[in-house]
Design a protein around this motif. Structure first.
Motif, PDB file in Angstrom:
ATOM      1  N   CYS A 251      34.169  48.781 166.889  1.00  0.00           N
ATOM      2  CA  CYS A 251      33.484  48.859 168.199  1.00  0.00           C
ATOM      3  C   CYS A 251      32.214  48.031 168.296  1.00  0.00           C
ATOM      4  N   SER A 275      30.827  49.548 159.995  1.00  0.00           N
ATOM      5  CA  SER A 275      29.442  49.121 159.800  1.00  0.00           C
ATOM      6  C   SER A 275      28.466  50.197 160.285  1.00  0.00           C
ATOM      7  N   LEU A 301      36.798  53.379 158.196  1.00  0.00           N
ATOM      8  CA  LEU A 301      37.512  52.154 157.875  1.00  0.00           C
ATOM      9  C   LEU A 301      38.787  52.149 158.704  1.00  0.00           C
ATOM     10  N   ASN A 317      38.680  43.668 169.373  1.00  0.00           N
ATOM     11  CA  ASN A 317      38.241  42.272 169.255  1.00  0.00           C
ATOM     12  C   ASN A 317      38.052  42.066 167.756  1.00  0.00           C
ATOM     13  N   PRO A 319      37.561  40.939 163.822  1.00  0.00           N
ATOM     14  CA  PRO A 319      36.696  39.968 163.160  1.00  0.00           C
ATOM     15  C   PRO A 319      37.546  38.918 162.461  1.00  0.00           C
ATOM     16  N   VAL A 330      42.113  40.346 157.669  1.00  0.00           N
ATOM     17  CA  VAL A 330      41.422  41.498 158.240  1.00  0.00           C
ATOM     18  C   VAL A 330      42.048  41.899 159.570  1.00  0.00           C
TER      19      VAL A 330
HETATM   20  C1  SAM Z   1      34.279  40.796 166.292  1.00  0.00           C
HETATM   21  S1  SAM Z   1      33.417  42.314 166.062  1.00  0.00           S
HETATM   22  C2  SAM Z   1      33.751  43.086 167.625  1.00  0.00           C
HETATM   23  C3  SAM Z   1      32.771  44.164 167.996  1.00  0.00           C
HETATM   24  C4  SAM Z   1      32.941  44.766 169.379  1.00  0.00           C
HETATM   25  N1  SAM Z   1      34.259  45.378 169.536  1.00  0.00           N
HETATM   26  C5  SAM Z   1      32.734  43.717 170.435  1.00  0.00           C
HETATM   27  O1  SAM Z   1      33.735  43.245 170.985  1.00  0.00           O
HETATM   28  O2  SAM Z   1      31.579  43.350 170.694  1.00  0.00           O
HETATM   29  C6  SAM Z   1      34.455  43.159 164.924  1.00  0.00           C
HETATM   30  C7  SAM Z   1      33.939  44.504 164.434  1.00  0.00           C
HETATM   31  O3  SAM Z   1      34.923  45.048 163.553  1.00  0.00           O
HETATM   32  C8  SAM Z   1      34.286  45.745 162.529  1.00  0.00           C
HETATM   33  N2  SAM Z   1      35.222  45.851 161.394  1.00  0.00           N
HETATM   34  C9  SAM Z   1      35.656  44.870 160.587  1.00  0.00           C
HETATM   35  N3  SAM Z   1      36.541  45.331 159.695  1.00  0.00           N
HETATM   36  C10 SAM Z   1      36.678  46.658 159.971  1.00  0.00           C
HETATM   37  C11 SAM Z   1      37.451  47.701 159.389  1.00  0.00           C
HETATM   38  N4  SAM Z   1      38.284  47.471 158.389  1.00  0.00           N
HETATM   39  N5  SAM Z   1      37.329  48.939 159.907  1.00  0.00           N
HETATM   40  C12 SAM Z   1      36.493  49.180 160.935  1.00  0.00           C
HETATM   41  N6  SAM Z   1      35.737  48.236 161.522  1.00  0.00           N
HETATM   42  C13 SAM Z   1      35.835  46.992 161.047  1.00  0.00           C
HETATM   43  C14 SAM Z   1      33.047  44.919 162.235  1.00  0.00           C
HETATM   44  O4  SAM Z   1      32.044  45.683 161.591  1.00  0.00           O
HETATM   45  C15 SAM Z   1      32.639  44.452 163.633  1.00  0.00           C
HETATM   46  O5  SAM Z   1      31.698  45.310 164.215  1.00  0.00           O
END
Ligand code: SAM
Length: 386
Positions: A251, A275, A301, A317, A319, A330
């Protein structure tokens, strides 16, 4: 004797990749440079921030017999690896991620208690200058005035701007000699009057979205709205209008969750992220927009803790970075996490950089995938759970 410990450290639950190591030259340099500060310190006077998988915390504890080290790691993956390594090396079995290891270290949020009275801080430098600024300000405000910070990283990730950011909170900042492409910045001399600037979490109102966005330093995009996020927001009203439950997976600052909750009062929304900064930011965003009774926020996670086949709609969205590495495993992991919790007929709405060509993977992992929109950079898709 620390070498035995280093050899036994594991990165799990991080997704394995050939260039992933549990301890690297920067960890070793930080520990060596901090050595004179750490020997003979009183219990409760050392803090560790940004330890990747436990090398700094467990290395410092093992070398110097430290007690009651306070530790903060933004990513739950890193925190879980630290706890699992600590438990395994003690032969105590897997640790409860919510738990702490009494006596030797305690896991904490990035908060006043992490730093109160600390005389030495070991810091793995974050990539984001905002994250560094927040950490430095927290140390300056709550640690002992005599605190010494040993902040290190790989040289390719260090920038001059990091010295300047540390200099906002400390009067003395000096670089160590480089070793094995790593370097340490030593910071000390807490500035009595903090440098002027807004407090963390910062908040910015985006009138075009009707939202106030709150962000801690390490949160993705900070108080800005990422262009991919913005593109997905434009299409969210059309996402499975009959949905009653939604998950904002990964999120960040909670923009997607807050948008869904504010526009669709019938939806119950859960926002999750691994995070710490993201989750705390999302809480703050949700509260700032008066949506705290409509959105739950949880640090997890993927979709851990959510019942299988229980959710109507997932928005994502994903990463394409894990730390410094561009990692194309990922996003598929998160697609699989979404597929696990979606009920049959439920939908994953996702935005991704068109060049990544995720559609066949979404199709294979979740189910039939249709394109909702595409612009010069991004594609929005909806995937129906088979
Ligand atoms: C590209 S950002 C998007 C954040 C938000 N949804 C936005 O659109 O502004 C991806 C998010 O996924 C989280 N993330 C990455 N791997 C993850 C995992 N395995 N489980 C949960 N969150 C994860 C990251 O910490 C990051 O905040």
């Amino acid at each position: 004797m620390t070498e035995d410990l280093f050899a036994a450290l594991r990165c799990e639950p991080e997704i394995a990749s050939p260039d992933l190591v549990a301890v690297d030259a920067a960890d070793r340099l930080i520990l060596d440079e901090a050595g004179p500060l750490l020997s003979g310190t009183a219990p409760g006077s050392v803090a560790v921030v940004g330890d990747r998988y436990g090398a700094l915390t467990l290395g410092a504890v093992r070398r110097h017999g430290l007690r009651d080290v306070r530790v903060h790691t933004d990513r739950l993956t890193g925190e879980s690896a630290l706890l699992a390594n600590a438990a395994r090396l003690d032969g105590a079995g897997p640790a409860d991620p919510e738990d702490t290891v009494p006596g030797r270290f305690r896991v904490r949020g990035l908060d006043a208690e992490l730093m109160t009275g600390a005389r030495a801080v070991l810091l793995r430098l974050p990539r984001s200058l905002d994250a560094l600024d927040e950490i430095a300000a927290l140390i300056a405000r709550h640690a002992s005035p005599e605190v010494a910070v040993v902040a290190g990283g790989r040289e390719k990730h260090l920038t001059r701007a990091m010295n300047e950011v540390l200099g906002r909170s400390f009067t003395e900042v000096r670089a160590s000699r480089g070793r094995q492409k790593s370097r340490v910045l030593h910071a000390s001399g807490v500035r009595g009057v903090p440098a002027p600037g807004p407090e963390w979490p910062r908040r910015v109102t985006h009138p075009e979205l009707g939202l106030t966005v709150c962000a801690h330093g390490a949160a993705f995009a900070g108080t800005k709205v990422d262009i991919g996020t913005r593109f997905l927001v434009e299409h969210l009203d059309a996402a499975l209008p009959e949905a009653r439950t939604a998950v904002d997976l990964g999120c960040g600052t909670g923009i997607l969750a807050a948008t869904l909750a504010s526009r669709r009062p019938e939806l119950s929304v859960l926002a999750t992220d691994e995070s710490w900064a993201a989750v705390e930011s999302a809480w703050a965003t949700v509260a700032a927009n008066g949506l705290d009774d409509r959105v739950r926020v949880r640090r997890a996670l993927g979709t851990a803790g959510i019942e299988e086949a229980s959710v109507d709609l997932v928005v994502l969205n994903p990463p394409f970075h894990v730390g410094a590495a561009v990692e194309d495993r990922v996003a598929p992991e998160l697609f699989a996490a979404a597929a696990r919790v979606l009920r049959p007929g439920g939908e994953l709405w996702s935005v991704w950089n068109s060049g990544l060509g995720y559609r066949p993977r979404l199709q294979g992992i979740v189910g039939p995938t249709r394109q909702i929109a595409r612009n010069s950079k991004f594609t929005v898709t909806a995937s129906v759970r088979r």
